[in-house]
Motif scaffolding. Structure first.
Motif, PDB file in Angstrom:
ATOM      1  N   UNK A 157       2.055  -6.668  -1.138  1.00 15.73           N
ATOM      2  CA  UNK A 157       0.726  -7.302  -1.156  1.00 15.73           C
ATOM      3  C   UNK A 157       0.177  -7.301  -2.580  1.00 15.73           C
ATOM      4  N   UNK A 158       0.363  -6.190  -3.300  1.00 16.84           N
ATOM      5  CA  UNK A 158      -0.177  -6.125  -4.666  1.00 16.84           C
ATOM      6  C   UNK A 158       0.562  -7.102  -5.580  1.00 16.84           C
ATOM      7  N   UNK A 159       1.861  -7.305  -5.325  1.00 18.55           N
ATOM      8  CA  UNK A 159       2.606  -8.303  -6.118  1.00 18.55           C
ATOM      9  C   UNK A 159       2.063  -9.708  -5.852  1.00 18.55           C
ATOM     10  N   UNK A 160       1.690  -9.958  -4.615  1.00 23.30           N
ATOM     11  CA  UNK A 160       1.188 -11.282  -4.227  1.00 23.30           C
ATOM     12  C   UNK A 160      -0.219 -11.526  -4.784  1.00 23.30           C
ATOM     13  N   UNK A 161      -1.030 -10.462  -4.798  1.00 22.79           N
ATOM     14  CA  UNK A 161      -2.452 -10.640  -5.124  1.00 22.79           C
ATOM     15  C   UNK A 161      -2.843 -10.107  -6.509  1.00 22.79           C
ATOM     16  N   UNK A 183       2.357  -5.312  10.338  1.00 25.21           N
ATOM     17  CA  UNK A 183       1.361  -5.074   9.290  1.00 25.21           C
ATOM     18  C   UNK A 183       0.050  -5.800   9.620  1.00 25.21           C
ATOM     19  N   UNK A 184      -1.058  -5.112   9.431  1.00 32.46           N
ATOM     20  CA  UNK A 184      -2.356  -5.711   9.767  1.00 32.46           C
ATOM     21  C   UNK A 184      -3.024  -6.229   8.492  1.00 32.46           C
ATOM     22  N   UNK A 185      -2.547  -7.386   8.040  1.00 29.75           N
ATOM     23  CA  UNK A 185      -3.057  -7.945   6.778  1.00 29.75           C
ATOM     24  C   UNK A 185      -4.507  -8.408   6.930  1.00 29.75           C
ATOM     25  N   UNK A 186      -4.896  -8.754   8.144  1.00 32.32           N
ATOM     26  CA  UNK A 186      -6.286  -9.220   8.349  1.00 32.32           C
ATOM     27  C   UNK A 186      -7.280  -8.086   8.106  1.00 32.32           C
ATOM     28  N   UNK A 187      -6.784  -6.832   8.120  1.00 31.43           N
ATOM     29  CA  UNK A 187      -7.692  -5.686   7.943  1.00 31.43           C
ATOM     30  C   UNK A 187      -7.699  -5.138   6.506  1.00 31.43           C
ATOM     31  N   UNK A 188      -6.928  -5.763   5.606  1.00 33.40           N
ATOM     32  CA  UNK A 188      -6.891  -5.257   4.227  1.00 33.40           C
ATOM     33  C   UNK A 188      -8.246  -5.519   3.566  1.00 33.40           C
ATOM     34  N   UNK A 193      -5.920 -13.848   2.792  1.00 33.95           N
ATOM     35  CA  UNK A 193      -4.587 -14.432   2.647  1.00 33.95           C
ATOM     36  C   UNK A 193      -4.557 -15.808   3.310  1.00 33.95           C
ATOM     37  N   UNK A 194      -3.753 -16.724   2.744  1.00 29.73           N
ATOM     38  CA  UNK A 194      -3.503 -17.984   3.453  1.00 29.73           C
ATOM     39  C   UNK A 194      -2.513 -17.668   4.577  1.00 29.73           C
ATOM     40  N   UNK A 195      -2.412 -18.566   5.551  1.00 26.71           N
ATOM     41  CA  UNK A 195      -1.468 -18.336   6.653  1.00 26.71           C
ATOM     42  C   UNK A 195      -0.029 -18.274   6.111  1.00 26.71           C
ATOM     43  N   UNK A 196       0.232 -19.075   5.083  1.00 22.36           N
ATOM     44  CA  UNK A 196       1.575 -19.067   4.473  1.00 22.36           C
ATOM     45  C   UNK A 196       1.860 -17.682   3.859  1.00 22.36           C
ATOM     46  N   UNK A 197       0.871 -17.124   3.174  1.00 24.67           N
ATOM     47  CA  UNK A 197       1.041 -15.775   2.581  1.00 24.67           C
ATOM     48  C   UNK A 197       1.230 -14.731   3.672  1.00 24.67           C
ATOM     49  N   UNK A 198       0.422 -14.841   4.732  1.00 20.07           N
ATOM     50  CA  UNK A 198       0.522 -13.866   5.833  1.00 20.07           C
ATOM     51  C   UNK A 198       1.936 -13.876   6.402  1.00 20.07           C
ATOM     52  N   UNK A 199       2.466 -15.079   6.635  1.00 21.59           N
ATOM     53  CA  UNK A 199       3.786 -15.148   7.276  1.00 21.59           C
ATOM     54  C   UNK A 199       4.886 -14.652   6.338  1.00 21.59           C
ATOM     55  N   UNK A 200       4.792 -14.994   5.066  1.00 22.05           N
ATOM     56  CA  UNK A 200       5.820 -14.548   4.108  1.00 22.05           C
ATOM     57  C   UNK A 200       5.749 -13.024   3.918  1.00 22.05           C
ATOM     58  N   UNK A 201       4.547 -12.501   3.771  1.00 21.68           N
ATOM     59  CA  UNK A 201       4.402 -11.042   3.574  1.00 21.68           C
ATOM     60  C   UNK A 201       4.836 -10.282   4.818  1.00 21.68           C
ATOM     61  N   UNK A 202       4.431 -10.770   5.969  1.00 17.61           N
ATOM     62  CA  UNK A 202       4.802 -10.085   7.224  1.00 17.61           C
ATOM     63  C   UNK A 202       6.318 -10.015   7.350  1.00 17.61           C
ATOM     64  N   UNK A 203       6.980 -11.132   7.077  1.00 17.56           N
ATOM     65  CA  UNK A 203       8.442 -11.150   7.193  1.00 17.56           C
ATOM     66  C   UNK A 203       9.060 -10.167   6.197  1.00 17.56           C
TER      67      UNK A 203
END
Ligand code: NAD
Ligand code: LMR
Length: 315
Positions: A157-161, A183-188, A193-203
């Motif tokens: 996540x830190x690399x992405x953001x 991973x609960x990215x919605x709670x960070x 995050x965009x939906x694309x970021x959520x899916x890539x990070x989750x994977x």
């Protein structure tokens, strides 16, 4: 102040022992394996920190290795090779963890037991069943170490953001394998995050282990990052249980959170305290996407848990 046993001096056990040898509250470190442990212990024992290190080799020395231990960490067992799932390790590692759990129940039944050996989704229930049979089970004292998923989440996540990974906190719930890692990215806090970021990070978080297995190309799975994660978990446990500080970490424990969906064990944020897993924190609100992840998680996790429970009870 605290006596810690590390059961296996392999790829994880060695760097983990190195980190624990430097921990200010660890006064004794007991290192057990079926091979190599006396040499590793002798090497570590020259480091000028106060922890006294002793190596124990072979089944006949397991009781002595565990005597008086307050925290036991188990990284014993085979790691994955490319193409394998963690469940493919079950046939060998289930028996190893069962044997070690029996020895813990006999020699240090009050120890906090932290299981790293895969498949964690099943090895923790195995350990619980062994402790139940021995009459020593305290669910607050048994943990599956899932902290590597949190460590990876902070990194990715830190690399992405572009944030500081040490200050980027992600809660990861469920289990420790593929789709059971949620991973609960919605709670960070403080990030969207965009939906694309959520899916890539989750994977990437769900399959981070595979990345390392592939890169090591047959030479095993994550060892150094795992040792870092396990040392951080032991440190948090010492802070909460022995120093009585308020600490929250994620771990896989017996939990009410997903019992209605068939999972008696579930990873979530927990408050660590003198009795161990003092309080299991609620999952909190999930996005629609995370609700889908949760459903896929519990479908697989309940099968993994039942496999571990049956392994002990049908033996
Ligand atoms: P490794 O092969 O390098 O070391 C395993 C060690 O276990 C070896 O030294 C071996 O001699 C020892 N061992 C085997 N049977 C034993 C027994 N009965 N008692 C004591 N020791 C015994 O493997 P590794 O890379 O250290 O990985 C160990 C385990 O940790 C694997 O199952 C792996 O999948 C798992 N793992 C879990 C996580 C996690 O996030 N929970 C992360 C990485 C690896
Ligand atoms: C990990 O997540 O790195 C470990 O569970 C080891 C593995 O098999 O991937």
């Amino acid at each position: 102040m605290v006596k810690v046993a590390v059961l296996a001096a392999g790829g994880i056990g060695q760097p983990l022992s190195l980190l624990l040898k430097s921990h200010p509250q660890v006064t004794e470190l007991s290192l057990y394996d079926i091979v190599n442990s006396p040499g590793v212990a002798a090497d570590l024992s020259h480091i000028c920190t106060k922890a006294k290190v002793t190596g124990y080799k072979g089944q006949e020395n397991l009781d002595a290795a565990l005597a008086g231990c307050e925290i036991v960490v188990i990284p014993a067992g085979i790691p994955r090779k490319p193409g394998m799932t963690r469940d493919d390790l079950f046939n060998i590692n289930a028996g190893i963890v069962k044997g070690l759990a029996e020895a813990i129940a006999k020699n240090c039944p009050k120890a906090f037991t932290c299981i790293i050996s895969n498949p964690v989704n099943s090895t923790v229930p195995i350990c619980a069943e062994v402790f139940k049979k021995a009459g020593t089970y305290d669910p607050k004292r048994l943990f599956g170490v899932t902290l590597l998923d949190i460590v990876r989440s902070s990194t990715f996540v830190s690399q992405c953001k572009g944030t500081n990974p040490q200050e980027t906190k992600v809660t990861v719930i469920g289990g420790h394998s593929g789709v059971t890692i949620v991973p609960l990215l919605s709670q960070v806090k403080g990030l969207t995050f965009t939906q694309e970021e959520v899916e890539a990070l989750t994977h990437r978080i769900q399959f981070g282990g595979d990345e390392v297995v592939k890169a090591k190309d047959g030479a095993g799975s994550a060892t150094l990052s795992m040792a870092y994660a396990a040392a951080r978990f032991v440190d948090s446990l010492i802070e909460g249980a022995f120093l009585k500080k308020q600490v929250v970490e994620c771990a896989y424990v017996e939990s009410p959170l997903a019992v209605d969906d068939g999972c008696a064990f579930f990873a979530s944020a927990i408050e660590l305290g003198p009795s161990g897993a003092e309080k299991i924190l609620p999952i909190g609100p999930l996005s629609d996407y995370e609700q889908g992840l949760y459903k896929a998680c519990v479908e697989q996790l309940k099968v993994n848990i039942a496999k571990g429970v049956n392994f002990v009870n049908q033996a």
